[in-house]
Design a protein around this motif. Sequence first.
Motif, PDB file in Angstrom:
ATOM      1  N   ALA A   1     -12.680   9.451  -6.632  1.00 15.95           N
ATOM      2  CA  ALA A   1     -12.402   8.023  -6.799  1.00 15.95           C
ATOM      3  C   ALA A   1     -12.489   7.600  -8.254  1.00 15.95           C
ATOM      4  CB  ALA A   1     -13.375   7.205  -5.942  1.00 15.95           C
ATOM      5  N   GLU A   2     -13.438   8.175  -8.984  1.00 15.00           N
ATOM      6  CA  GLU A   2     -13.620   7.799 -10.388  1.00 15.00           C
ATOM      7  C   GLU A   2     -12.497   8.304 -11.285  1.00 15.00           C
ATOM      8  OE1 GLU A   2     -17.470   9.405 -11.156  1.00 15.00           O
ATOM      9  OE2 GLU A   2     -18.535   7.657 -10.336  1.00 15.00           O
ATOM     10  N   HIS A   3     -11.697   9.241 -10.799  1.00 14.49           N
ATOM     11  CA  HIS A   3     -10.624   9.810 -11.618  1.00 14.49           C
ATOM     12  C   HIS A   3      -9.248   9.613 -10.985  1.00 14.49           C
ATOM     13  CE1 HIS A   3     -14.249  11.818 -13.160  1.00 14.49           C
ATOM     14  NE2 HIS A   3     -13.596  11.845 -14.296  1.00 14.49           N
ATOM     15  N   THR A   4      -9.140   8.599 -10.139  1.00 12.05           N
ATOM     16  CA  THR A   4      -7.885   8.337  -9.436  1.00 12.05           C
ATOM     17  C   THR A   4      -6.982   7.412 -10.245  1.00 12.05           C
ATOM     18  OG1 THR A   4      -8.811   8.664  -7.230  1.00 12.05           O
ATOM     19  CG2 THR A   4      -6.885   7.248  -7.378  1.00 12.05           C
ATOM     20  N   VAL A   5      -5.700   7.771 -10.301  1.00  5.94           N
ATOM     21  CA  VAL A   5      -4.675   6.893 -10.857  1.00  5.94           C
ATOM     22  C   VAL A   5      -3.623   6.676  -9.775  1.00  5.94           C
ATOM     23  CG1 VAL A   5      -5.073   7.620 -13.234  1.00  5.94           C
ATOM     24  CG2 VAL A   5      -3.358   8.805 -11.857  1.00  5.94           C
ATOM     25  N   ARG A   6      -2.943   5.538  -9.833  1.00  2.24           N
ATOM     26  CA  ARG A   6      -1.968   5.229  -8.782  1.00  2.24           C
ATOM     27  C   ARG A   6      -0.848   4.386  -9.345  1.00  2.24           C
ATOM     28  NH1 ARG A   6      -6.560   3.053  -7.574  1.00  2.24           N
ATOM     29  NH2 ARG A   6      -6.908   4.258  -5.673  1.00  2.24           N
TER      30      ARG A   6
ATOM     31  N   GLY B   1       0.815  -1.213   0.000  1.00  4.47           N
ATOM     32  CA  GLY B   1       0.000   0.000   0.000  1.00  4.47           C
ATOM     33  C   GLY B   1       0.845   1.259   0.000  1.00  4.47           C
ATOM     34  N   GLY B   2       0.221   2.349   0.492  1.00  6.59           N
ATOM     35  CA  GLY B   2       0.928   3.601   0.676  1.00  6.59           C
ATOM     36  C   GLY B   2       1.166   4.418  -0.565  1.00  6.59           C
ATOM     37  N   ALA B   3       0.478   4.119  -1.662  1.00  2.82           N
ATOM     38  CA  ALA B   3       0.674   4.902  -2.881  1.00  2.82           C
ATOM     39  C   ALA B   3       0.221   6.340  -2.679  1.00  2.82           C
ATOM     40  CB  ALA B   3      -0.101   4.276  -4.039  1.00  2.82           C
ATOM     41  N   THR B   4       0.895   7.257  -3.339  1.00  2.00           N
ATOM     42  CA  THR B   4       0.421   8.633  -3.458  1.00  2.00           C
ATOM     43  C   THR B   4      -0.409   8.669  -4.738  1.00  2.00           C
ATOM     44  OG1 THR B   4       2.319   9.566  -2.289  1.00  2.00           O
ATOM     45  CG2 THR B   4       1.073  11.050  -3.736  1.00  2.00           C
ATOM     46  N   ALA B   5      -1.707   8.473  -4.588  1.00  2.00           N
ATOM     47  CA  ALA B   5      -2.601   8.430  -5.744  1.00  2.00           C
ATOM     48  C   ALA B   5      -2.888   9.854  -6.221  1.00  2.00           C
ATOM     49  CB  ALA B   5      -3.889   7.712  -5.377  1.00  2.00           C
ATOM     50  N   LEU B   6      -3.293   9.986  -7.494  1.00  2.00           N
ATOM     51  CA  LEU B   6      -3.475  11.287  -8.128  1.00  2.00           C
ATOM     52  C   LEU B   6      -4.844  11.377  -8.789  1.00  2.00           C
ATOM     53  CD1 LEU B   6       0.002  11.440  -9.944  1.00  2.00           C
ATOM     54  CD2 LEU B   6      -0.556  12.348  -7.678  1.00  2.00           C
TER      55      LEU B   6
ATOM     56  N   ASP C   1      -7.013  14.228 -11.545  1.00  2.00           N
ATOM     57  CA  ASP C   1      -7.007  15.447 -12.347  1.00  2.00           C
ATOM     58  C   ASP C   1      -8.121  16.379 -11.893  1.00  2.00           C
ATOM     59  OD1 ASP C   1      -8.155  16.944 -14.972  1.00  2.00           O
ATOM     60  OD2 ASP C   1      -5.974  16.725 -15.100  1.00  2.00           O
ATOM     61  N   ALA C   2      -7.756  17.601 -11.481  1.00  2.00           N
ATOM     62  CA  ALA C   2      -8.727  18.514 -10.878  1.00  2.00           C
ATOM     63  C   ALA C   2      -9.761  19.023 -11.865  1.00  2.00           C
ATOM     64  CB  ALA C   2      -7.987  19.698 -10.242  1.00  2.00           C
ATOM     65  N   ALA C   3      -9.382  19.194 -13.125  1.00  3.44           N
ATOM     66  CA  ALA C   3     -10.349  19.638 -14.126  1.00  3.44           C
ATOM     67  C   ALA C   3     -11.361  18.543 -14.420  1.00  3.44           C
ATOM     68  CB  ALA C   3      -9.620  20.062 -15.398  1.00  3.44           C
ATOM     69  N   ALA C   4     -10.906  17.293 -14.469  1.00  2.54           N
ATOM     70  CA  ALA C   4     -11.824  16.175 -14.712  1.00  2.54           C
ATOM     71  C   ALA C   4     -12.776  15.997 -13.537  1.00  2.54           C
ATOM     72  CB  ALA C   4     -11.029  14.894 -14.961  1.00  2.54           C
ATOM     73  N   VAL C   5     -12.264  16.176 -12.315  1.00  2.25           N
ATOM     74  CA  VAL C   5     -13.120  16.075 -11.136  1.00  2.25           C
ATOM     75  C   VAL C   5     -14.195  17.157 -11.183  1.00  2.25           C
ATOM     76  CG1 VAL C   5     -13.183  16.318  -8.624  1.00  2.25           C
ATOM     77  CG2 VAL C   5     -11.392  14.940  -9.702  1.00  2.25           C
ATOM     78  N   LEU C   6     -13.808  18.363 -11.513  1.00  2.00           N
ATOM     79  CA  LEU C   6     -14.781  19.457 -11.613  1.00  2.00           C
ATOM     80  C   LEU C   6     -15.864  19.113 -12.635  1.00  2.00           C
ATOM     81  CD1 LEU C   6     -14.174  23.231 -11.562  1.00  2.00           C
ATOM     82  CD2 LEU C   6     -15.424  22.279 -13.482  1.00  2.00           C
ATOM     83  N   ASP C   7     -15.457  18.579 -13.794  1.00  3.08           N
ATOM     84  CA  ASP C   7     -16.432  18.224 -14.826  1.00  3.08           C
ATOM     85  C   ASP C   7     -17.389  17.136 -14.364  1.00  3.08           C
ATOM     86  OD1 ASP C   7     -15.409  20.054 -16.567  1.00  3.08           O
ATOM     87  OD2 ASP C   7     -14.240  18.626 -17.745  1.00  3.08           O
ATOM     88  N   ALA C   8     -16.950  16.295 -13.429  1.00  2.00           N
ATOM     89  CA  ALA C   8     -17.777  15.180 -12.966  1.00  2.00           C
ATOM     90  C   ALA C   8     -18.793  15.594 -11.912  1.00  2.00           C
ATOM     91  CB  ALA C   8     -16.881  14.069 -12.413  1.00  2.00           C
ATOM     92  N   LEU C   9     -18.623  16.755 -11.323  1.00  3.79           N
ATOM     93  CA  LEU C   9     -19.521  17.197 -10.253  1.00  3.79           C
ATOM     94  C   LEU C   9     -20.773  17.855 -10.827  1.00  3.79           C
ATOM     95  CD1 LEU C   9     -16.868  18.695  -7.812  1.00  3.79           C
ATOM     96  CD2 LEU C   9     -18.221  16.608  -7.468  1.00  3.79           C
ATOM     97  N   PRO C  10     -21.879  17.832 -10.099  1.00  2.00           N
ATOM     98  CA  PRO C  10     -23.107  18.480 -10.582  1.00  2.00           C
ATOM     99  C   PRO C  10     -22.882  19.965 -10.858  1.00  2.00           C
ATOM    100  CG  PRO C  10     -23.581  17.071  -8.697  1.00  2.00           C
ATOM    101  CD  PRO C  10     -22.095  17.136  -8.815  1.00  2.00           C
ATOM    102  N   VAL C  11     -23.406  20.435 -11.968  1.00  5.05           N
ATOM    103  CA  VAL C  11     -23.174  21.814 -12.405  1.00  5.05           C
ATOM    104  C   VAL C  11     -23.624  22.814 -11.350  1.00  5.05           C
ATOM    105  CG1 VAL C  11     -23.835  23.553 -14.103  1.00  5.05           C
ATOM    106  CG2 VAL C  11     -23.278  21.231 -14.853  1.00  5.05           C
ATOM    107  N   GLU C  12     -24.807  22.621 -10.772  1.00  8.15           N
ATOM    108  CA  GLU C  12     -25.314  23.607  -9.827  1.00  8.15           C
ATOM    109  C   GLU C  12     -24.472  23.653  -8.559  1.00  8.15           C
ATOM    110  OE1 GLU C  12     -27.477  25.928 -10.357  1.00  8.15           O
ATOM    111  OE2 GLU C  12     -27.597  25.158 -12.406  1.00  8.15           O
ATOM    112  N   LEU C  13     -23.944  22.509  -8.129  1.00 11.62           N
ATOM    113  CA  LEU C  13     -23.074  22.495  -6.960  1.00 11.62           C
ATOM    114  C   LEU C  13     -21.789  23.253  -7.250  1.00 11.62           C
ATOM    115  CD1 LEU C  13     -22.526  21.388  -4.083  1.00 11.62           C
ATOM    116  CD2 LEU C  13     -21.393  19.436  -5.195  1.00 11.62           C
ATOM    117  N   VAL C  14     -21.209  23.002  -8.420  1.00 17.16           N
ATOM    118  CA  VAL C  14     -19.990  23.722  -8.804  1.00 17.16           C
ATOM    119  C   VAL C  14     -20.255  25.219  -8.871  1.00 17.16           C
ATOM    120  CG1 VAL C  14     -18.350  24.111 -10.688  1.00 17.16           C
ATOM    121  CG2 VAL C  14     -18.948  21.774 -10.013  1.00 17.16           C
ATOM    122  N   ARG C  15     -21.389  25.589  -9.455  1.00 15.87           N
ATOM    123  CA  ARG C  15     -21.704  27.014  -9.582  1.00 15.87           C
ATOM    124  C   ARG C  15     -21.802  27.684  -8.212  1.00 15.87           C
ATOM    125  NH1 ARG C  15     -26.344  26.958 -14.291  1.00 15.87           N
ATOM    126  NH2 ARG C  15     -24.945  27.201 -16.081  1.00 15.87           N
TER     127      ARG C  15
END
Length: 349
Positions: free
Chosen positions: A289-294, A142-147, A149-163
């Motif tokens: 979680a849906e946009h995590t790479v490790r 274990g112990g990975a530093t997972a990553l 992408d912040a732009a992809a995460v933003l795109d995945a969130l509900p528009v009204e919440l982001v707004r």
Amino acid sequence: MSFTRCVTGSVPASAPLPSVELHPGRRPPVLHVPAPAPADPPTWAAEHRHALRGLVAEHGAVLVRGLALRDTGQAAAVFARLAPALTTDTESFAPRQVLAPGVYSSTAWPANQPMCMHHELSYVHRPPGLLLLGCLTAPTTGGATALADAAAVLDALPVELVRRFEREGWLLTRSYNDDIGATWTEAFGTDDRAAVENYCRANAIEFDWQDDGGLRTRQHRAAVVRHPATGRRCWFNQIAFFNEWTLEPDVREYLLDVYGPEALPFNTRFANGDPIGEDVVQLINTAYAEHTVREPWQSGDLMLIDNIRTAHSREPFEPPREVLVAMAEPQPPAPFPATPTASPDRSTR
């Protein structure tokens, strides 16, 4: 009891880099340094600085494997060749050990618990734009530093919440104590109250000293920022990371019982003070979680992370694990509130 769920001087022109291994699936870009490992990793880093930084600009992060970092002094020298100046860790949420000027141990946090996705120090007035990590000892498991992408995460969130978050920002409240996280003397690096007050005033932090000598703070920050190089909008905050609903249920109930809802060691709210519900926290953590790479650490690895574009986490591990951390390139305060998009079209993000 578990806590969470979830270069100095002139630099020569870069020498050519070996090919980079790109993973279209669930792993970040990995640069394999040809064997044998360089006899002088700091010199190698200086020679390849511009090419490495180019990879970070292109991919958001890069893992350099085969550099064979072996001790703190060597890792600190590599960091110094890759960043013009390392910054001081201030306002940390948990203690770190200072290992060299600008070089720190990983945040003290239980090995068997995850440290959820976040952008390092996204709540400070001038957050770092670059993270540098050096793995001297890889964990057994274990112990990975997972990553993520912040732009992809933003795109995945509900528009009204982001707004809403983009329009209003978010509020971080902290009650410094001796039980959980860094004390105020550890976080601010001083036991001088006047120095802490001056820092807070200079960095847009409201503060209130408690009768028992504790400190409570409130800071209002942007939740969405534009990347300084690309202009792309990025989900950049620690809204879920610091929220009470990210705590294990038994820990949350214990802290609420001991401190009350207004004096938790840390919590996040909407900018107007409204609570952020468990449903919102789950939405954010699911998007991460849906946009995590490790990629599991190997001893001697180096990682460079664009802290604006790329969130990171620390996964549970079996000790030992020794990963050094440095930060650089403090960013100017984000324009606040950020300018919301005129259209719900996600392609504009």
